[in-house]
Motif scaffolding. Sequence first.
Motif, PDB file in Angstrom:
ATOM      1  N   ILE A   1      54.004  21.121  19.777  1.00  0.00           N
ATOM      2  CA  ILE A   1      53.381  19.723  19.035  1.00  0.00           C
ATOM      3  C   ILE A   1      53.327  20.263  17.812  1.00  0.00           C
ATOM      4  N   ILE A   2      52.273  21.206  17.692  1.00  0.00           N
ATOM      5  CA  ILE A   2      51.794  21.599  16.227  1.00  0.00           C
ATOM      6  C   ILE A   2      53.147  21.825  15.399  1.00  0.00           C
ATOM      7  N   ALA A   3      54.277  22.697  16.059  1.00  0.00           N
ATOM      8  CA  ALA A   3      55.509  22.950  15.236  1.00  0.00           C
ATOM      9  C   ALA A   3      55.925  21.808  14.873  1.00  0.00           C
ATOM     10  N   GLU A   4      56.221  20.703  15.772  1.00  0.00           N
ATOM     11  CA  GLU A   4      56.957  19.564  15.334  1.00  0.00           C
ATOM     12  C   GLU A   4      56.093  18.626  14.458  1.00  0.00           C
ATOM     13  N   TYR A   5      54.791  18.603  14.701  1.00  0.00           N
ATOM     14  CA  TYR A   5      53.893  17.628  13.604  1.00  0.00           C
ATOM     15  C   TYR A   5      53.820  18.287  12.308  1.00  0.00           C
ATOM     16  N   GLN A   6      53.767  19.671  12.101  1.00  0.00           N
ATOM     17  CA  GLN A   6      53.932  20.350  10.855  1.00  0.00           C
ATOM     18  C   GLN A   6      55.202  20.011  10.191  1.00  0.00           C
ATOM     19  N   GLU A   7      56.181  19.807  10.828  1.00  0.00           N
ATOM     20  CA  GLU A   7      57.542  19.920  10.201  1.00  0.00           C
ATOM     21  C   GLU A   7      57.905  18.305   9.688  1.00  0.00           C
TER      22      GLU A   7
ATOM     23  N   LYS B   1      48.929  20.957   9.551  1.00  0.00           N
ATOM     24  CA  LYS B   1      49.009  21.216  11.056  1.00  0.00           C
ATOM     25  C   LYS B   1      47.872  20.107  11.541  1.00  0.00           C
ATOM     26  N   PRO B   2      48.163  19.708  12.783  1.00  0.00           N
ATOM     27  CA  PRO B   2      47.309  18.731  13.374  1.00  0.00           C
ATOM     28  C   PRO B   2      45.857  19.548  13.989  1.00  0.00           C
ATOM     29  N   SER B   3      44.892  18.475  13.977  1.00  0.00           N
ATOM     30  CA  SER B   3      43.570  19.181  14.540  1.00  0.00           C
ATOM     31  C   SER B   3      43.732  18.829  16.076  1.00  0.00           C
ATOM     32  N   PRO B   4      42.703  19.674  16.658  1.00  0.00           N
ATOM     33  CA  PRO B   4      42.905  19.954  17.938  1.00  0.00           C
ATOM     34  C   PRO B   4      42.694  18.581  18.874  1.00  0.00           C
ATOM     35  N   HIS B   5      42.192  17.596  17.984  1.00  0.00           N
ATOM     36  CA  HIS B   5      41.878  16.287  18.746  1.00  0.00           C
ATOM     37  C   HIS B   5      43.290  15.424  18.756  1.00  0.00           C
ATOM     38  N   VAL B   6      44.055  15.518  17.514  1.00  0.00           N
ATOM     39  CA  VAL B   6      45.518  15.092  17.488  1.00  0.00           C
ATOM     40  C   VAL B   6      46.473  15.657  18.379  1.00  0.00           C
ATOM     41  N   ILE B   7      46.241  17.170  18.514  1.00  0.00           N
ATOM     42  CA  ILE B   7      47.139  17.716  19.635  1.00  0.00           C
ATOM     43  C   ILE B   7      47.046  17.285  20.897  1.00  0.00           C
ATOM     44  N   LYS B   8      45.744  17.125  21.265  1.00  0.00           N
ATOM     45  CA  LYS B   8      45.358  16.697  22.615  1.00  0.00           C
ATOM     46  C   LYS B   8      45.910  15.057  22.871  1.00  0.00           C
TER      47      LYS B   8
END
Length: 309
Positions: free
Chosen positions: A257-263, A268-275
Amino acid sequence: MGIVDSGVDIHHPDLKHNIISPGKSLVPGVSSMVDEIGHGTMAAGSIAANGNITGVSPEVGIVPYKVFQGYSADSSWIIKGIIDAANDDMDIINLSLGTYKSLKNKEDRATYLSYMRAIDYANKKGSLLVASSGTDGYDLTTPKKLAEQMGLKNDLQLHMPGGLPNVVTVSATNLNDQLAYYSNYGTNVDIAAPAGDYGPNFADQQKVELEYMTITTHPTTLPQSELSQYMGFAHGYEFMIGTSLAVPKVSATAVLIIAEYQEKYGKKPSPHVIKRYLYGGTVQGNGTTRQLGNGIVNAKNSLDLVNKR
């Protein structure tokens, strides 16, 4: 990703290219990072194996933080591992471990508060903690109820770090997308992931059916089990079950999720966004929210959600 565990076999053919740092030992007086029990290598394989078997995120870089001496891991070492991993900018901290502590015991309360401070610190540093619900078949919903299940009358017990606020707490499912018989559960479980069990005939007949178990990496420095040899496995692979193998599947999905979001968004997404993406991508299993939390992790669905924004 930081793996706070027993170490990782840095020479394992399926993992050696993913280990971006030798890591560090948090065990006093122990400098060796050799995985002497195999637990950390098993977790690492579910995350990043890239060879004879494939983990959920085979391209991710991993860093081991050793907190086990034999089969024991002191809470103070785990807490230090969380803090060090956060200071090392680990996006995800995998915690395939856990313990029970009494809120009526002064020393245990101090440990609980130390966990809470470490979790808060890691979250503020941008690290998401993913941890096991435990493997005793307990309902973790309330400290009183948990203590009663443990046979501790008039006590108040907590499972930690999994089960605490601001930690992604993971239960385990079997081949039928049901809560595995050994998995802890409760309203403080956030998500579930496949980890296998011994099959439907184990409870009554003690019959183990291998197709219901999971296969993962195991240190090449440790003896190969008779079962692994019988199945014709190469040295370094074993059948396993447990919430310890559920946690890394969620951790690995979070990394994707982090890699896709950054791309897609350049940050980088926050922990809240990752969840939010992690839970939003789950699929419904054969169980209640108390058993499976938001549902069973599904990497494709979560990545699709990132790209739909």
